[in-house]
Motif scaffolding. Structure first.
Motif, PDB file in Angstrom:
ATOM      1  N   THR A   3      -1.964  -0.372   3.730  1.00 22.97           N
ATOM      2  CA  THR A   3      -1.242   0.365   2.687  1.00 22.97           C
ATOM      3  C   THR A   3      -0.346  -0.593   1.915  1.00 22.97           C
ATOM      4  O   THR A   3      -0.042  -1.699   2.384  1.00 22.97           O
ATOM      5  CB  THR A   3      -0.346   1.480   3.279  1.00 22.97           C
ATOM      6  N   VAL A   5       2.891  -0.306  -1.483  1.00 26.36           N
ATOM      7  CA  VAL A   5       3.785   0.628  -2.176  1.00 26.36           C
ATOM      8  C   VAL A   5       3.487   0.530  -3.659  1.00 26.36           C
ATOM      9  O   VAL A   5       3.258  -0.567  -4.186  1.00 26.36           O
ATOM     10  CB  VAL A   5       5.268   0.266  -1.905  1.00 26.36           C
ATOM     11  N   THR A  19       3.421   5.593  -1.016  1.00 31.27           N
ATOM     12  CA  THR A  19       2.604   4.696  -0.202  1.00 31.27           C
ATOM     13  C   THR A  19       1.162   4.843  -0.667  1.00 31.27           C
ATOM     14  O   THR A  19       0.659   5.954  -0.798  1.00 31.27           O
ATOM     15  CB  THR A  19       2.732   5.069   1.286  1.00 31.27           C
TER      16      THR A  19
END
Ligand code: NAP
Ligand code: ZN
Length: 346
Positions: A3, A5, A19
């Motif tokens: 992941t 941001v 996210t």
């Protein structure tokens, strides 16, 4: 799955910090820390039309620069630490006639777009570079030449290449007369590139406010589209007219500017247009379009820009101010490209 941001569309007016899922590193992938991403009018179109609550997640951003942080096991052209840039195509079939001709952007199997596209291997919807990290197939990343500012260089990967390819394909150079319609992100780079290619270059804009800028960018002439006398005097004068207007509009006033056997390349608004055949017939004029670029053309553009010291005129904003950038872009309040600094996402 990893992941990062980034900024995700929520409703039609705002992006919010979220996210963002990213795929795991593939053998031919680079992981790129995104440092700068340009704000293209296409991003604005995408956010404003993201109305349906059931629509796939939208993370815009398709002209960015950054640094390689990881390379897959089969990657040999890039190393960790390399400065790179990526545009709005991140994959193609590689075997169709368009791909073989070096025009991966026109892949018959449809090129994979940097966001809002469909990943060829896992079928997921691609999520763009308004985020701190992007995973990209090595073939679609470009070494950022030394001397090219990474922030000002990022918009070359969409705005720049989109106007560069028609300028080149239409043979623009010394002795060619070029008019660029609409002085925005695409338009101001079209002016710089056309001037650097040696063409006599004019700007056609809605108001005289941008005249001084146009001349500073190198334009030799400035026309106000609402000034009928000025537009009449420029009739049949330009071998190439690059139309970058972002909204639907009548092509007739701009077709009138095209010289005998010349071309109007409409690269801005992409949608249905109505054309009077006689506006083409008189003067054997041609109407065309273009978008993005092939891998070879993109590398050539970056090299040309490094040699000619061409980057976009930018206003850098921390990515947390992305909604302000979109609102101001919508109001035409940008000279001439917003670039998001993604370092505030760390
Ligand atoms: P931009 O920075 O907003 O520039 C567009 C310019 O068009 C404005 O600066 C303005 O110039 C003029 N304009 C805007 N609204 C107009 C209207 N209603 N009538 C006449 N002129 C108007 O946008 P951009 O990022 O350069 O993108 C331009 C368009 O290209 C967008 O539609 C975008 O989606 C599209 N695009 C296409 C491709 C492709 O692959 N073909 C790639 C990237 C972007 P003046 O103030 O000088 O009049
Ligand atoms: Zn774009």
């Amino acid at each position: 799955m990893r992941t990062t941001v980034g900024w995700q569309a929520e409703g039609v007016t705002t992006l919010r910090r979220a996210t963002i899922p990213r795929r795991g590193l593939r053998p031919d992938d680079l992981a790129v820390r995104v440092d700068y991403c340009g704000v293209c009018h296409s991003d604005l179109h995408a956010v404003r039309s993201h109305r349906d609550a059931t629509a796939p997640m939208l993370v815009p951003g398709h002209e960015f620069s950054g640094v390689v942080t990881e390379v897959g096991s089969e990657v040999d052209g890039f190393a960790v630490g390399d400065p790179v840039a990526v545009g709005n195509i991140v994959d193609s079939c590689g075997v169709c006639a368009m791909c073989l001709a070096g025009q991966e952007n026109f892949c018959r199997e449809f090129p994979t777009l940097t966001y809002g596209g469909t990943d060829r291997r896992d079928g997921s919807t691609t999520l763009g570079a308004y985020a701190r990290e992007y995973l990209v197939r090595d073939r679609f990343a470009f070494h950022l030449p030394g001397g090219l500012d990474p922030a000002g260089g990022a918009p070359l990967l969409c705005a720049g290449i989109t106007v560069w390819e028609p300028l080149r394909a239409l043979g623009v150079g010394p002795g060619t007369r070029v008019a660029v319609v609409g002085l925005g992100g695409l338009g101001h780079l079209a002016v710089k590139l056309s001037v650097a290619l040696g063409a006599e270059t004019a700007v056609v804009s809605r108001s005289r406010d941008k005249a001084a800028d146009a001349h500073r960018l190198g334009a030799h002439e400035f026309l106000v589209s609402a000034d009928e006398a000025e537009m009449d005097a420029a009739r049949d004068r330009f071998d190439v007219v690059i139309d970058t207007i972002s909204a639907p509009h009548d092509l007739e006033p701009y077709l009138r500017l095209v010289a005998l056997d010349g071309t109007l390349s409409q690269v801005g608004y992409l949608g249905p247009v109505t054309v009077q055949t006689t506006d083409l017939l008189i003067g054997r004029k041609k109407l065309g379009s273009a978008g993005s670029g092939g891998r070879a053309g993109t590398a050539t553009l970056l090299d040309f820009c490094a040699r000619h010291h061409i980057t976009a005129d930018i206003e850098i904003l921390p990515s947390a101010r992305v909604n302000e950038a979109l609102d101001r872009l919508e109001r035409n309040d940008v000279r001439y490209r917003f670039v998001l600094d993604l370092s505030d996402l760390d």
